[in-house]
Design an enzyme around this catalytic site. Sequence first.
Site, short mmCIF file in Angstrom:
data_model
loop_
_atom_site.label_atom_id
_atom_site.label_comp_id
_atom_site.label_asym_id
_atom_site.label_seq_id
_atom_site.Cartn_x
_atom_site.Cartn_y
_atom_site.Cartn_z
N LYS A 1 -16.53 23.36 4.04
CA LYS A 1 -16.96 22.89 5.41
C LYS A 1 -15.57 22.53 5.91
CE LYS A 1 -21.27 23.87 5.97
NZ LYS A 1 -22.45 22.82 5.73
N THR B 1 -26.52 8.93 -5.41
CA THR B 1 -27.45 9.77 -5.76
C THR B 1 -28.39 9.46 -6.94
OG1 THR B 1 -25.68 11.39 -5.18
CG2 THR B 1 -27.58 12.33 -6.68
N GLU B 2 -29.59 9.83 -6.92
CA GLU B 2 -30.52 9.49 -8.05
C GLU B 2 -30.91 10.85 -8.81
OE1 GLU B 2 -34.16 7.95 -6.77
OE2 GLU B 2 -34.99 7.71 -8.70
N GLU C 1 -34.38 -6.02 -14.04
CA GLU C 1 -35.74 -5.32 -14.10
C GLU C 1 -35.76 -5.04 -15.70
OE1 GLU C 1 -35.40 -2.29 -11.39
OE2 GLU C 1 -34.69 -0.83 -12.68
N HIS D 1 -37.60 3.78 -11.73
CA HIS D 1 -36.27 3.97 -12.13
C HIS D 1 -36.12 4.59 -13.52
CE1 HIS D 1 -35.07 0.61 -9.16
NE2 HIS D 1 -35.15 1.52 -8.55
#
Lengths: 287, 381
Positions: free
Chosen positions: A43, A99-100, A211, A249
């Site tokens: 692009k 990004t995951e 966490e 996650h």
Amino acid sequence: MSILIDKDTRVLVQGITGREGLFHASQMLDYGTQVVAGVTPGKGGDWVLDGKVPVFDTVERALAATGANCSVLFVPAKFAGDAMLEAGDAGVPLVICITEGVPIQDMMKVRRYLDQEGVRLVGPNCPGLLTPGESKAGIIPGRIADLGSIGVVSRSGTLTYEVLYALQQAGLGVTTCVGIGGDPISGTRFTDALQMFEDDHHTEAVVMIGEIGGEEEERAADFISSSMTKPVVAFIAGQSAPPGKRMGHAGAIIEAGSGKAADKVAALQSAGVSVAENPEAIPELLN
Amino acid sequence: MRLHEYQSKQLFAKQGVPIPRGEVAETPAQVRAIAEKLGGAVAVKSQVLVGGRGKAGGIRLAKSPEEAEQLAAGIFELEINGLPVRKILVDEAAEISTEIYLGVTNDRTQGSPVLIASAEGGVEIEEVARTHPDKIARAWVDPLIGLRDYQARNLAAAMELPRQHWSEFSQMARGLFDTYWNSDATLAEINPLVITRQDQLLALDGKIVIDDNALYRHPELEQLRDLDEEAPSEREARGLGLSYVKLEGNIGCMVNGAGLAMATMDVIKGLGGEPANFLDIGGGAAAEKVAAAIQIILADPEVNSMMFNIFGGITRCDEVARGILMGLEQVPREVYLVTRLVGTNEELGRKILADAKMDTASSLVEAAEMVIEAAKMGVTE
């Protein structure tokens, strides 16, 4: 003042013509971030966001033309590893991967390589960085944080927003918010961010949101007791999480007896950290 | 995604790791036929994706094909930690002189694979780590270079393995590592790796866990998936792009974001309530997704109340509120619901819900207290 990004940061967005990339590039521009270029292979030559941002085929060309010094990635997981390496090889000193779902093997290679090249990686699977009033490189909603003296570092997304909002409601501002991401293998770890906040003259205290899963909170506790002079307040999510189950996650899982919230809380408390019972209780612990 | 023992060992064998002769059966008669073919004593091993098979009586030794058939009939009746036994692996029994542990996994802190070996095989490695940490040897593998020969030798030396076995052991370590690396595994282990009385090394039991995010490049492994691995509701949720984990309580939870979802459960539990599930609807929550999430939560008969906790960053609260109303219309059950909406367009969102006579809260703790109260009263309007 801040860490990692400020008003002079020149942001490049990899994957800018995708739905997520375009939307968040526009949000960053609205916030006042200098979004100087986008990259989408094939692009090159296009302009996006009302002709404000030029698109290039390669990171190398984008850098040569615009002098970008930070790249924010919205590239699909399959191609994210390659995109991070492309940014590093082109000479971008700060790479932020939103990004995951990037495969762990890709992340092991990418992290090792970028470490060796001296490139700072934040993420993947993270909301990025926000220095209130100056720059936003990622997807953290800008209006929920004001400039101030608290450093925030977190493995989470919306839970971070929750905490930023609670700080704002309590009249507390932020130097920089660093979302390090919820994957098992990430570039920047708690200890890295804590070191930067310790060195930043404008940061007076740090909020750390951890966490279940892994041992980075325990390593942070060691770092805090050995190397930090500034107060740290923490919250650890997943007290009620069952072992062996992945809680959203990729990195949030108690496995082989390791990664329990209770262990992390105990380690942090013995390092002198105040651990909040719920995210809304964080501001009062800072006072 | 976890692989069964027989699947794991077959993958190991492809990389040159020696495994016992054996086959998989689905009926006691097949077990007998395989035992007859193998001759001599056989191990009859249930194939379920949970630990504790041995303790549950799911692994037995049979001296004859008749005994194998008989034992298999009993094992097929077992339910091991909630999972039915659908397949049995029949292996030639080995005469064991030594049991070793050999595994490879991802070290999260180092960001690299780590090969782990211990002379204390046959028990869980976590147990050894707790009781005899000095009996565990590790070798970290550079992800850009791969396993080096000396690293495998170092492990053999650290375990004080007799030198005559070093070469064979190194080949097994290489085979295990290649299996792990080529299949994008997060864990591959041989436990026990035995030395037989005939001085042969064998992978007697094996386990592989594949990185779900890398399955797209291993369609052949995706086909090995055992649907029993996850509850049907969790599988359905995964198909819809929702992250759902069923728990034991009665308060259904719907939250945007994994960290916030965990924190919401923690607050409910901390105040004396029992969350029924973890559910992350993800970012940008479209109305259809919200509706699907509500259906999954309410399909759990234990649920007698629900709490939705939405932090609107990019997500708009009014859109979520409309999604909630739309979702509730599609479900026949009526249970108490409190919604906490904060962030973008929160006033608008709260008004939409208030107009529909639904409870809203502005703080997490306040919402949790409301839903716990309702759950205790067992309100089902």
